[in-house]
Design a protein around this motif. Structure first.
Motif, mmCIF file in Angstrom:
data_model
loop_
_atom_site.group_PDB
_atom_site.id
_atom_site.type_symbol
_atom_site.label_atom_id
_atom_site.label_comp_id
_atom_site.label_asym_id
_atom_site.label_seq_id
_atom_site.Cartn_x
_atom_site.Cartn_y
_atom_site.Cartn_z
ATOM 1 N N GLN A 437 45.492 87.916 -1.112
ATOM 2 C CA GLN A 437 46.705 87.267 -0.414
ATOM 3 C C GLN A 437 47.516 86.405 -1.729
ATOM 4 O OE1 GLN A 437 43.709 84.835 1.993
ATOM 5 N NE2 GLN A 437 45.285 85.260 3.383
ATOM 6 N N PHE A 438 47.356 86.252 -2.694
ATOM 7 C CA PHE A 438 47.969 86.001 -3.645
ATOM 8 C C PHE A 438 49.031 86.947 -4.379
ATOM 9 C CE2 PHE A 438 45.075 82.700 -3.601
ATOM 10 C CZ PHE A 438 45.651 81.591 -3.980
ATOM 11 N N GLY A 439 48.757 88.272 -4.033
ATOM 12 C CA GLY A 439 49.859 89.507 -4.462
ATOM 13 C C GLY A 439 51.149 89.532 -3.505
ATOM 14 N N ASP A 440 51.166 88.743 -2.648
ATOM 15 C CA ASP A 440 52.563 88.825 -1.821
ATOM 16 C C ASP A 440 53.020 87.464 -1.493
ATOM 17 O OD1 ASP A 440 54.825 89.516 -0.333
ATOM 18 O OD2 ASP A 440 53.607 90.570 1.070
ATOM 19 N N PRO A 441 54.146 86.903 -2.446
ATOM 20 C CA PRO A 441 54.624 85.608 -2.189
ATOM 21 C C PRO A 441 55.900 85.701 -0.865
ATOM 22 C CG PRO A 441 55.912 86.762 -3.966
ATOM 23 C CD PRO A 441 54.796 87.711 -3.563
ATOM 24 N N THR A 442 55.886 86.692 -0.348
ATOM 25 C CA THR A 442 56.655 86.561 0.756
ATOM 26 C C THR A 442 55.861 86.208 2.001
ATOM 27 O OG1 THR A 442 56.382 89.067 1.581
ATOM 28 C CG2 THR A 442 58.295 88.606 -0.110
ATOM 29 N N THR A 443 54.368 86.585 2.135
ATOM 30 C CA THR A 443 53.672 86.227 3.240
ATOM 31 C C THR A 443 52.906 85.013 2.966
ATOM 32 O OG1 THR A 443 52.158 87.897 2.479
ATOM 33 C CG2 THR A 443 53.838 88.583 4.123
ATOM 34 N N ALA A 444 52.568 84.727 1.631
ATOM 35 C CA ALA A 444 51.486 83.410 1.416
ATOM 36 C C ALA A 444 52.174 82.676 1.463
ATOM 37 C CB ALA A 444 50.879 83.734 -0.116
ATOM 38 N N ALA A 445 51.990 81.645 2.653
ATOM 39 C CA ALA A 445 52.731 80.434 2.668
ATOM 40 C C ALA A 445 52.762 79.340 1.606
ATOM 41 C CB ALA A 445 52.178 79.644 3.938
ATOM 42 N N TRP A 446 51.662 79.216 0.875
ATOM 43 C CA TRP A 446 51.392 78.264 -0.106
ATOM 44 C C TRP A 446 52.172 78.724 -1.437
ATOM 45 C CZ3 TRP A 446 47.845 81.299 2.084
ATOM 46 C CH2 TRP A 446 47.211 82.374 1.237
ATOM 47 N N MET A 447 52.567 80.108 -1.449
ATOM 48 C CA MET A 447 53.597 80.528 -2.670
ATOM 49 C C MET A 447 54.983 80.136 -2.312
ATOM 50 S SD MET A 447 51.534 83.734 -3.671
ATOM 51 C CE MET A 447 52.115 84.148 -5.067
ATOM 52 N N ALA A 448 55.430 79.613 -1.371
ATOM 53 C CA ALA A 448 56.921 79.002 -1.141
ATOM 54 C C ALA A 448 57.238 77.801 -1.759
ATOM 55 C CB ALA A 448 57.239 79.285 0.419
ATOM 56 N N MET A 449 58.444 77.394 -1.657
ATOM 57 C CA MET A 449 58.826 76.280 -2.301
ATOM 58 C C MET A 449 60.264 75.908 -1.642
ATOM 59 S SD MET A 449 57.462 75.291 -5.967
ATOM 60 C CE MET A 449 58.318 76.406 -7.356
ATOM 61 N N ASN A 450 60.133 75.883 -0.300
ATOM 62 C CA ASN A 450 61.418 75.852 0.574
ATOM 63 C C ASN A 450 61.446 74.435 1.145
ATOM 64 O OD1 ASN A 450 59.148 76.707 2.015
ATOM 65 N ND2 ASN A 450 60.700 77.912 3.235
ATOM 66 N N GLY A 451 60.668 73.361 0.581
ATOM 67 C CA GLY A 451 60.966 72.013 1.097
ATOM 68 C C GLY A 451 60.113 71.782 2.277
#
Length: 532
Positions: A437-451
């Motif tokens: 799951q760490f291979g796709d920052p568009t789908t791994a929710a914890w890899m977002a930083m949109n406040g």
């Protein structure tokens, strides 16, 4: 053949050029026999659009169905879809449902249900990328719907099939019309298993019955693709807060499956000829702690960076899984086995940790003894042990750490609160996700930083988000790897998440339980398995 992202995209487009896939318009055959019993967490809520909780995901994979499913090579294949096509300019996609789809209340699945579900999915992190590119989603007739895009998105089918976070489960229009902030309380899906309301015991067990009217595809089962055939008539989940008791029940034949046996009992399981210890998921679990970036002290970047230095991953791995052959440290945002792992900005990692550096950074943050509340899931042994160690390590450097003991379901509820700890909020919780799951920052929710639209903890960095937005349109693997380095540089400076290390987490089951389907997301669907 190694499947690259580009391979997946090509495969998706090839499917679009093909005609409809054959399917078997015949409901599942009746199945008798003893029910299959799992040791499994029992959620307090069940709406998969409200959480990334793996227990709710397992529930949703049984009760609901998806438009597309990933096969074992992670290539999306039609599931509820019978035929689909893309316009020459790749801005208009037309989808037609296959025949024979019906809800558990015996009404037919319609295009209106799909449109409502997609619009609801748009309101979750899982659907945010498609939402950004979408111009409209509309119904053409009872079985046909259309997605029009403002600009081409080569990953569209991959996004509709993704299961990393907030998958696109199709719900009835009357359920999907409500926003994700209002949880769906019914259990009416169109998947191969039905939720048995009469036998449900909250907090104790759930019973699923085979949905006799479900029409599986004719292709052989392959990951989440192909025929989803329920080969048993009933599946029962029992919640065992005590894992030792669960292992004893497995040995006695009182249950057939245990998803996460405690590592210190692996030798016991391996020595029992009636049991199997199996790496079903084929992807290690990356453990991490998440900080609440909205509240003190972790609304200060220095305090968050201090946690990077505080953590001794080797020590945490010893309490999560004492077997060295099943564990290793994680330094990259992109895990250990994806195509995007790199060493950018990983100087913080030091074997054994660095308590002095952590203490200095907390001082620079102006830490003044604020209470740090660690949510401690006592019914998840690995995270519970790690929480105890975390509190101990923080107290060593003078942090006022306090454990808030709860079960996992209670943690899931409390982590959604953005208020201060004095108002029932939180500071830190521990979670895990598969390395895949760490291979796709568009789908791994914890890899977002949109406040405040981000995953729990709510980090915010416009600079990072600008890079993440480029991910779907990068043409080559090399360009995406370079982008991953830029993202990681910012990620570890901001430090909303700290790695605790990776463990392989095998499942245990009775030898006569066969056909289990494991997903790299860590989910285990209930179809295809059989007993005896």
């Amino acid at each position: 053949m190694k499947i690259s992202r580009r391979n997946v995209i090509k495969a998706s487009m090839a499917m679009g050029a093909a005609a409809s896939f054959p399917y078997l318009l015949r409901a599942q055959a009746s199945t008798g026999g003893e029910p299959v019993k799992w040791s499994h967490g029992v959620p307090q809520a069940f709406d998969p659009y409200t959480t990334t909780d793996v227990d709710i995901g397992d529930y949703a994979f049984g009760v609901y169905d998806m438009l597309f499913g990933l096969d074992s090579k992670l290539v999306p294949q039609p599931q509820m879809i019978g035929d689909w096509s893309a316009s020459d300019d790749k801005r208009t996609y037309t989808f037609q449902l296959r025949d024979g789809l019906s809800w558990h209340d015996h009404t037919p699945v319609t295009a209106a249900d799909c449109v409502a579900s997609i619009r609801r999915w748009f309101q979750t992190p899982g659907g945010s990328l498609v939402k950004q590119r979408a111009h409209d989603v509309s119904k053409k007739d009872d079985k046909t719907f259309i997605i029009t895009l403002k600009e081409p998105l080569g990953l569209l089918i991959d996004q509709l099939a993704q299961v990393s976070t907030y998958p696109l489960f199709i719900m009835r229009e009357k359920d999907a019309d409500r926003p994700p902030s209002e949880a769906v309380t019914t259990h009416i899906g169109s998947g191969p298993f039905k939720f048995n309301e009469e036998l449900f015991v909250p907090g104790a067990n759930i019973t699923f019955d085979k949905f006799e009217e479900y029409v599986p595809r004719s292709e052989a089962p392959d990951g989440l693709a192909g025929g989803k055939i329920a080969r048993v008539s009933r599946v029962i989940w029992n919640d065992f807060p005590d894992q030792q008791t669960a292992v004893s029940a497995l040995q006695a034949g009182e249950i057939d499956f245990l998803g996460a046996p405690p590592a210190d009992l692996y030798p016991v399981i391996e020595s029992d000829p009636s049991l199997v210890l199996e790496d079903l998921y084929k992807s290690g679990y990356n453990y991490f702690l998440r900080m609440n970036c909205l509240q003190k002290p972790f609304n200060n970047i220095k305090a968050r960076q201090a946690m990077l230095h505080l953590i001794n991953q080797e020590a945490f791995l010893r309490v999560i899984n004492p077997s060295p052959q099943y564990s290793r440290p994680v330094k990259s945002l992109f895990g250990t086995g994806t195509a995007y792992i790199n060493d950018a900005n990983t100087d913080w990692y030091k074997e054994g940790g660095d308590l002095e550096a952590a203490k200095r950074l907390f001082a620079e943050a102006g830490y003044a003894g604020e209470k740090v509340v660690i949510l401690d899931p006592t019914d998840w042994g690995e995270a519970h042990n790690a929480s105890l160690l975390l509190a101990s390590e923080m107290r060593k450097i003078g942090i006022n750490a306090e454990l808030a003991s709860t079960d996992w379901a209670g943690l899931v509820t409390r982590r959604a609160k953005k208020v201060s700890v004095d108002e029932g909020g939180w500071s830190i919780f521990i979670s895990s996700a598969t390395d895949f799951q760490f291979g796709d920052p568009t789908t791994a929710a914890w890899m977002a930083m949109n406040g405040e639209e981000s995953w729990f903890g709510w980090p915010e960095s416009a600079e990072y988000e600008a890079l993440r937005a480029k991910w779907p349109d990068v043409e080559t693997l090399e360009e995406r790897q370079a982008l991953a380095r830029e993202m990681q540089q910012i990620w570890w400076n901001y430090a909303s998440l700290v790695s605790l290390g990776q463990v392989v987490s095998p499942v245990a089951h009775r030898k006569d339980l066969t056909g289990l389907v494991g997903l790299k997301t860590g989910n285990v669907p209930m179809w295809n398995m059989q007993k005896g």
